[in-house]
Design a protein around this motif. Sequence first.
Motif, mmCIF file in Angstrom:
data_model
loop_
_atom_site.group_PDB
_atom_site.id
_atom_site.type_symbol
_atom_site.label_atom_id
_atom_site.label_comp_id
_atom_site.label_asym_id
_atom_site.label_seq_id
_atom_site.Cartn_x
_atom_site.Cartn_y
_atom_site.Cartn_z
ATOM 1 N N UNK A 395 -4.827 10.083 15.956
ATOM 2 C CA UNK A 395 -4.174 11.135 15.169
ATOM 3 C C UNK A 395 -2.911 10.629 14.468
ATOM 4 N N UNK A 396 -2.619 9.339 14.618
ATOM 5 C CA UNK A 396 -1.499 8.738 13.889
ATOM 6 C C UNK A 396 -2.015 7.604 13.006
ATOM 7 N N UNK A 397 -1.438 7.515 11.802
ATOM 8 C CA UNK A 397 -1.820 6.460 10.857
ATOM 9 C C UNK A 397 -0.563 5.768 10.354
ATOM 10 N N UNK A 398 -0.661 4.498 9.941
ATOM 11 C CA UNK A 398 0.525 3.790 9.435
ATOM 12 C C UNK A 398 1.111 4.458 8.200
ATOM 13 N N UNK A 399 2.436 4.419 8.096
ATOM 14 C CA UNK A 399 3.151 4.952 6.934
ATOM 15 C C UNK A 399 3.981 3.820 6.337
ATOM 16 N N UNK A 400 3.726 3.496 5.067
ATOM 17 C CA UNK A 400 4.433 2.396 4.408
ATOM 18 C C UNK A 400 5.936 2.646 4.389
ATOM 19 N N UNK A 401 6.702 1.631 4.774
ATOM 20 C CA UNK A 401 8.158 1.735 4.770
ATOM 21 C C UNK A 401 8.707 1.612 3.352
ATOM 22 N N UNK A 402 9.728 2.383 3.043
ATOM 23 C CA UNK A 402 10.401 2.297 1.744
ATOM 24 C C UNK A 402 11.778 1.666 1.971
ATOM 25 N N UNK A 403 11.799 0.333 1.993
ATOM 26 C CA UNK A 403 13.030 -0.420 2.238
ATOM 27 C C UNK A 403 13.193 -1.480 1.158
ATOM 28 N N UNK A 408 13.689 -7.908 3.399
ATOM 29 C CA UNK A 408 12.499 -8.052 4.231
ATOM 30 C C UNK A 408 11.874 -9.430 4.086
ATOM 31 N N UNK A 409 11.189 -9.863 5.129
ATOM 32 C CA UNK A 409 10.337 -11.041 5.000
ATOM 33 C C UNK A 409 9.191 -10.697 4.042
ATOM 34 N N UNK A 410 8.707 -11.651 3.278
ATOM 35 C CA UNK A 410 7.591 -11.360 2.364
ATOM 36 C C UNK A 410 6.401 -10.700 3.045
ATOM 37 N N UNK A 411 6.106 -11.098 4.288
ATOM 38 C CA UNK A 411 4.949 -10.534 4.989
ATOM 39 C C UNK A 411 5.146 -9.073 5.379
ATOM 40 N N UNK A 412 6.392 -8.565 5.336
ATOM 41 C CA UNK A 412 6.658 -7.177 5.727
ATOM 42 C C UNK A 412 6.757 -6.233 4.535
ATOM 43 N N UNK A 413 6.783 -6.767 3.333
ATOM 44 C CA UNK A 413 6.911 -5.905 2.153
ATOM 45 C C UNK A 413 5.627 -5.108 1.942
ATOM 46 N N UNK A 414 5.788 -3.809 1.761
ATOM 47 C CA UNK A 414 4.629 -2.947 1.564
ATOM 48 C C UNK A 414 3.890 -2.631 2.847
ATOM 49 N N UNK A 415 4.505 -2.899 3.991
ATOM 50 C CA UNK A 415 3.871 -2.672 5.280
ATOM 51 C C UNK A 415 4.467 -1.438 5.951
ATOM 52 N N UNK A 416 3.829 -0.997 7.031
ATOM 53 C CA UNK A 416 4.342 0.120 7.823
ATOM 54 C C UNK A 416 5.319 -0.361 8.892
ATOM 55 N N UNK A 417 5.495 -1.665 9.009
ATOM 56 C CA UNK A 417 6.401 -2.197 10.013
ATOM 57 C C UNK A 417 7.200 -3.352 9.411
ATOM 58 N N UNK A 418 8.363 -3.597 9.991
ATOM 59 C CA UNK A 418 9.218 -4.677 9.476
ATOM 60 C C UNK A 418 10.076 -5.237 10.596
ATOM 61 N N UNK A 419 10.234 -6.552 10.568
ATOM 62 C CA UNK A 419 11.169 -7.236 11.458
ATOM 63 C C UNK A 419 12.336 -7.703 10.606
ATOM 64 N N UNK A 420 13.506 -7.140 10.860
ATOM 65 C CA UNK A 420 14.702 -7.512 10.105
ATOM 66 C C UNK A 420 15.359 -8.703 10.786
ATOM 67 N N UNK A 434 6.648 2.714 11.198
ATOM 68 C CA UNK A 434 6.541 4.134 10.849
ATOM 69 C C UNK A 434 5.092 4.586 10.902
ATOM 70 N N UNK A 435 4.882 5.784 11.455
ATOM 71 C CA UNK A 435 3.530 6.328 11.621
ATOM 72 C C UNK A 435 3.544 7.834 11.342
ATOM 73 N N UNK A 436 2.540 8.302 10.626
ATOM 74 C CA UNK A 436 2.408 9.716 10.317
ATOM 75 C C UNK A 436 1.334 10.350 11.188
ATOM 76 N N UNK A 437 1.622 11.544 11.655
ATOM 77 C CA UNK A 437 0.604 12.282 12.416
ATOM 78 C C UNK A 437 -0.265 13.064 11.436
ATOM 79 N N UNK A 438 -1.543 12.782 11.451
ATOM 80 C CA UNK A 438 -2.433 13.453 10.510
ATOM 81 C C UNK A 438 -2.905 14.780 11.111
ATOM 82 N N UNK A 439 -3.277 15.690 10.222
ATOM 83 C CA UNK A 439 -3.758 16.989 10.665
ATOM 84 C C UNK A 439 -5.139 16.823 11.297
#
Length: 442
Positions: A395-403, A408-420, A434-439
């Motif tokens: 019931x949870x799906x990845x949510x792309x981060x807006x950072x 960010x590391x190149x591998x984290x751009x456009x991803x739902x997770x990031x290691x700073x 980040x994760x969104x709960x779907x209906x």
Amino acid sequence: MVSLQALLKMELEDGYSNLVLDGALKAAKLEKRDEALASALFYGVLERRLTLDAVIAAHSKIKIKKMSPQVRNILRLGVYQLLFSDKIPPSAAVDESVKLTRACRQASACGFVNAVLRAVQRDTAALSPAKGAGLAQRLSFLYSCPQWLVALWLKHYGEVDTEGMLKAFLRPSRVCVRVNTTRVTGEELLRILAGEGVKARPDEHLKTALWLENAGAVEKIGAFQKGLFHVQDLASQLCCQALDAKPGDTVFDVCAAPGGKAFTTAEHMQDRGTLTACDLYESRVRLIESGAKRLGLTCVKARVQDASKPQEAPCLADRVLCDVPCFGLGDIGRKPEIRYKMPDLLAKFPPMQYNILCIASKLVKPGGLLVYSTCSLTPQENEEVAERFLSEHPDFVPKTLDLPDALLRPCDRGSHRATLLPHISQSDGFFLAAMTRIKPAE
């Protein structure tokens, strides 16, 4: 003597560096110049302890562990001054170390201390890694970081990012603050701080973040006392940006103390809505309440709550922040003692973190956002916990981060997770997902 007393307390009692040093300085009542020197020596030795011990071992016939705690730490202080400090002449560093040995009732060791320090002083290659050392061993020596941890980071992040991170952890720490946008703009706060003689500059990527350059004791700044800002690392501010709380939202911060993320999130909400900030201990809840009062944030409601246990009949939230207890490796730059934690302690965190994340997820309404974060830098605590959660909670799906991509590391751009990483983001080390709960399907 103050630096030595604080180092001995750290070694014998395993305290928090900032609290140990503050206590020693208050007791000594030094002049400001001497206080600054004592602080620099204390933190310098703490940061470089592995390197210092390796140098001492290479120039001493007595093993480090066989020395008394006093002699061991006097040698660390002396070697640090010889190799890493330009504020004290080498001859003075040696002479003062011998005097300090005698003052600590270790007179029989005076000749030994003098001989070791003179040998280090003569050795132009004292800071060269051992011949034939492997990469992990070399980096461990150069940056005073345990070899097991260096090896872990090399495996997970690669050589370039690992060495960049190790260098960043040894740079002088800086103070980052978050503008209280419910009371003042960034431009206005800059003018107010300038009027108080405090130099500050805005962050290049986050307009609500300011870097203070000569702040001194932040709590004594008038703008702080008036609630115009609070101290918060850039990584934590980015975490709140990822949470993306809106005015009128219902928000839970399930592990909130000391409250920085709750305060920033409330400011994103324009102090409208409800933000429940939870912590396990009453004393830490009072800390949140005190900070919210100073900042004038009325939407923050602090309460005692064990994040590892389900809440009874909770209202569902638009946003839930799950910033879990962790090994804390991302904070090494400000808390150098963290690098000396025993590696077997790491194993206790992921099960606890996963449990807290699962419980926190039950607070998220359909369509709501869940952010998982740590101030640590291990795959066990970070990616593995987040990906296990997603795999076991359909019931949870990845949510792309807006950072900002630049942080960010190149591998984290456009991803739902990031290691700073500190050498890229210019912040503490940090992880978020980040994760969104779907209906549910009808």
